[in-house]
Design an enzyme around this catalytic site. Structure first.
Site, PDB file in Angstrom:
ATOM      1  N   HIS A 388       0.838  -1.206   0.000  1.00  8.41           N
ATOM      2  CA  HIS A 388       0.000   0.000   0.000  1.00  8.41           C
ATOM      3  C   HIS A 388       0.876   1.260   0.000  1.00  8.41           C
ATOM      4  O   HIS A 388       0.732   2.131  -0.861  1.00  8.41           O
ATOM      5  CB  HIS A 388      -0.897  -0.036   1.244  1.00  8.41           C
ATOM      6  CG  HIS A 388      -1.822   1.126   1.380  1.00  8.41           C
ATOM      7  ND1 HIS A 388      -3.164   1.048   1.104  1.00  8.41           N
ATOM      8  CD2 HIS A 388      -1.599   2.410   1.772  1.00  8.41           C
ATOM      9  CE1 HIS A 388      -3.725   2.232   1.309  1.00  8.41           C
ATOM     10  NE2 HIS A 388      -2.792   3.074   1.726  1.00  8.41           N
ATOM     11  N   GLU A 389       1.785   1.331   0.957  1.00 15.11           N
ATOM     12  CA  GLU A 389       2.609   2.537   1.087  1.00 15.11           C
ATOM     13  C   GLU A 389       3.534   2.710  -0.122  1.00 15.11           C
ATOM     14  O   GLU A 389       3.823   3.836  -0.534  1.00 15.11           O
ATOM     15  CB  GLU A 389       3.410   2.528   2.394  1.00 15.11           C
ATOM     16  CG  GLU A 389       2.557   2.565   3.659  1.00 15.11           C
ATOM     17  CD  GLU A 389       1.546   3.703   3.709  1.00 15.11           C
ATOM     18  OE1 GLU A 389       1.774   4.749   3.090  1.00 15.11           O
ATOM     19  OE2 GLU A 389       0.489   3.511   4.370  1.00 15.11           O
ATOM     20  N   HIS A 392       1.691   4.577  -2.762  1.00 19.28           N
ATOM     21  CA  HIS A 392       1.774   6.026  -2.553  1.00 19.28           C
ATOM     22  C   HIS A 392       3.168   6.530  -2.931  1.00 19.28           C
ATOM     23  O   HIS A 392       3.315   7.570  -3.563  1.00 19.28           O
ATOM     24  CB  HIS A 392       1.545   6.364  -1.079  1.00 19.28           C
ATOM     25  CG  HIS A 392       0.126   6.193  -0.629  1.00 19.28           C
ATOM     26  ND1 HIS A 392      -0.939   6.699  -1.324  1.00 19.28           N
ATOM     27  CD2 HIS A 392      -0.398   5.588   0.471  1.00 19.28           C
ATOM     28  CE1 HIS A 392      -2.063   6.412  -0.667  1.00 19.28           C
ATOM     29  NE2 HIS A 392      -1.761   5.740   0.418  1.00 19.28           N
ATOM     30  N   HIS A 395       3.740   6.811  -6.603  1.00 20.54           N
ATOM     31  CA  HIS A 395       2.940   7.941  -7.099  1.00 20.54           C
ATOM     32  C   HIS A 395       3.692   9.256  -6.821  1.00 20.54           C
ATOM     33  O   HIS A 395       3.826  10.107  -7.706  1.00 20.54           O
ATOM     34  CB  HIS A 395       1.575   7.905  -6.383  1.00 20.54           C
ATOM     35  CG  HIS A 395       0.522   8.766  -6.998  1.00 20.54           C
ATOM     36  ND1 HIS A 395      -0.729   8.909  -6.440  1.00 20.54           N
ATOM     37  CD2 HIS A 395       0.510   9.543  -8.104  1.00 20.54           C
ATOM     38  CE1 HIS A 395      -1.452   9.732  -7.179  1.00 20.54           C
ATOM     39  NE2 HIS A 395      -0.729  10.132  -8.195  1.00 20.54           N
TER      40      HIS A 395
HETATM   41 ZN   LIG Z   1      -3.141   5.155   1.905  1.00 22.98          ZN
END
Ligand SMILES: [Zn+2]
Length: 596
Positions: A388-389, A392, A395
């Site tokens: 998940h991290e 980010h 991105h």
């Molecule tokens: Zn998040």
């Protein structure tokens, strides 16, 4: 699992490298002093901007200051998060925070000045100064607020009342974080202990139903006791939103809430309506959960317990990283190779150590690289958190690399797309590779429950906000009974008849901090729906999607969120992404019903 007693024991390669920001503290101090000077220079622009040239000089100076300031602030924050007990680090962050106040203070004059300009004047400035083109979109984005700005005297009055307007929110935060005392639960040795939030998170997943029930009752106890007080803070918060929207000339509080992201209210309404039309699979899942748990009545405290026991797996950090890279192969070799850097070049602080900030986050630092904080635990949840991290982080990295500073930072609206796409790719990969039927079942269940929490629950909350604000707009009363009735009937609609309500269920509204940040939670749902559509296409080998999704990751905030997503083919102004999302959920429930 390796447990570390101090940060020194953690191998270097599992600690982030802050020297990419500052080699030593004297360089940080030097930048700090530089910003103090730059802030002084910015102040001097107050009252002096009169043409394109001076406007450009001011904006340029502000951007340069912000570039350095972000480094100073990021360093102080990251340093403190390594060990929040460290008083030297605490004072660094204190200093950075006071600098932040000075910085924004020095710029406070600008927005009112900008909005006092006539549009023609601004266009004239841009025409005379070539450099201003760079700031043009940003200036006109701020200009959108012109219609909602009041006279100078009125604005001054409102800003004096700022603290009063935010009182309901801060009062709730005080109740919820400082004063609240949860009820007691039975401890390990049969003694009574006061429940904490941390304990609740564990106990509500406990296999022993009695323990879950006890924790649930203890958790809700103070909210029931304080229902009238909290109803009063929530009602005041909602009425403030409604009043402010009226004062500033917005058609409704909802439209004011969506204005920043430039989202039409139909998107919000559509999201709710289309989801409710296709809610049947969630009801079905509730029935399957009841059967699997073997309980006569499914209760709210039965919703978080994993349906299979004994499936715990140890996943080391190195293994997790390798699994993640394999799982993200559909994003292409460039993506995967860039992501390898996160480990090799030490962007990630992996281990839990005494005093370290809990949880996980990604912090993109423009001009350097992203930093990721983890508290890695050698288990499946940690693998998901890592993935998940890193979503980010990639991105941030790609947007910083391909966007100029002004548009490098992506908005919250699109943020969860990148992280969720990665999680969906991971779960598909794990399901595909997994041979053990129990573990597969566990994974599928994990996916479905995450879906429920991130999508359905948030839409239910979004509808609650809509209904309560509309009531306030119609001058109807808001109190504990009203909130509870609305919440309870929404719960019935979304979860269906399989879920039997306890007295506590309808008081869910009393414990949600997000309700003090109006019309925010729907972004979780739109982000999730967008991610599902994107990941599904990527898994189908859709080459066009891969291309446009990578473009999206590079696009920062170069356009409004809906426009950025449209370029990937996700059009949130239509039912399409929502229908696809719900079809996906239906497919998962179908699969789930067939296994075991
Ligand atoms: Zn998040």
């Amino acid at each position: 699992m390796s447990v570390y007693q101090s940060r020194q024991e953690v191998p270097e390669k599992e600690k982030w490298d802050l020297s990419d920001l500052y080699k030593d503290l004297s360089l940080w101090e030097k930048d700090y002093r530089k910003i103090e000077e730059m802030v002084q220079e910015l102040k001097e622009f107050d009252g002096k901007i009169s043409n394109g040239k001076s406007l450009y000089q001011y904006l340029k100076k502000k951007e340069e200051t912000s570039y350095i300031f972000n480094h100073v602030y990021a360093y102080a924050m990251l340093k403190l998060d390594e060990d929040t007990r460290d008083s030297h680090s605490q004072s660094l962050l204190e200093k950075a925070k006071s600098l932040s106040v000075k910085f924004s203070g020095a710029n406070a004059f600008f927005l009112p000045y900008l909005l006092s300009l006539e549009e023609d004047t601004l266009r004239q400035f841009i025409a005379e100064e070539k450099g201003l083109e760079y700031f043009e979109e940003d200036l006109f984005d701020s200009f959108r607020y012109k219609a909602h700005i009041l006279s100078k005297e009125q604005e001054e009055l409102l800003s004096k009342l700022g603290e009063t307007f935010s009182a309901p929110s801060s009062t709730f935060a005080m109740i919820n974080n400082a004063d609240i005392k949860f009820g007691e639960v039975t401890g390990e040795n049969g003694e009574k202990v006061e429940l904490t939030r941390g304990m609740y998170a564990k106990l509500i997943e406990d296999e022993n139903r009695q323990k879950r029930r006890e924790a649930y009752k203890a958790y809700y106890k103070p909210y029931l006791q304080l229902k009238n007080t909290i109803a009063s803070t929530l009602s005041a918060a909602i009425k403030n939103n409604v009043t402010m929207a009226k004062l500033r000339g917005y058609p409704s509080a909802l439209e004011k809430g969506l204005f920043g992201d430039n989202v039409p209210k139909e998107v919000y309404e559509n999201l709710i309506a289309a989801t409710k039309e296709n809610i049947a699979p969630l009801h079905r899942y509730m029935g399957l959960r009841r059967q699997k748990l073997g309980v006569e009545e499914l209760r709210q405290y039965d919703l978080n317990v994993p349906l299979i026991s004994g499936v715990k797996r140890t996943i080391t950090y190195d293994d997790a990283f390798a699994i993640m890279l394999d799982a993200l192969a559909p994003l292409g070799t460039d993506y995967v190779n860039t992501l390898k850097q996160f480990k090799n070049s030490r962007y990630i602080d992996v281990r839990e150590t005494p005093g370290k900030r809990s949880g996980a986050y990604n912090l993109g630092v423009y001009g350097v690289h992203p930093y990721i904080l983890l508290n890695y635990q050698d288990d499946l949840d940690s693998l998901f958190t890592l993935t998940h991290e890193c979503g980010h982080g990639m991105h941030s990295l790609l947007s910083s690399k391909y966007q100029p500073q002004i548009t490098a930072r992506y908005s919250i609206f699109v943020a969860e797309v990148a992280s969720t796409v990665n999680e969906v790719l991971l779960i598909h990969y794990l399901l595909k590779e997994e041979k053990n039927p129990d573990f597969r079942y566990h994974l599928l269940n994990h996916f479905i429950d995450q879906f429920r929490g991130t999508y359905f629950t948030q839409i239910m909350f979004a509808e609650f906000e809509k209904i309560t604000h509309e009531r306030a707009e119609q001058g109807l009363p808001l109190n504990a009974d009203v909130f509870s009735n609305i919440f309870e009937s929404l719960f019935r609609e979304y979860y269906g008849g399989e879920l039997i309500h306890d007295e506590e269920t309808k008081y869910g509204w009393a414990r949600i901090p997000h309700f003090y940040r109006p019309f925010y939670v729907y972004k979780y749902a739109t982000g999730y729906a967008s991610a599902i559509q994107i990941a599904t296409a990527l898994l189908d080998g859709d080459g066009e999607m891969l291309k446009s999704y990578l473009e999206f990751l590079k696009s920062g905030s170069s356009d409004y969120p809906l426009e950025l997503l449209k370029k990937t083919g996700v059009d949130l102004t239509t039912d399409e992404p929502i229908k696809r999302t719900l079809a996906k959920f239906n497919e998962l429930v179908e699969q789930f019903s067939r296994s075991n």
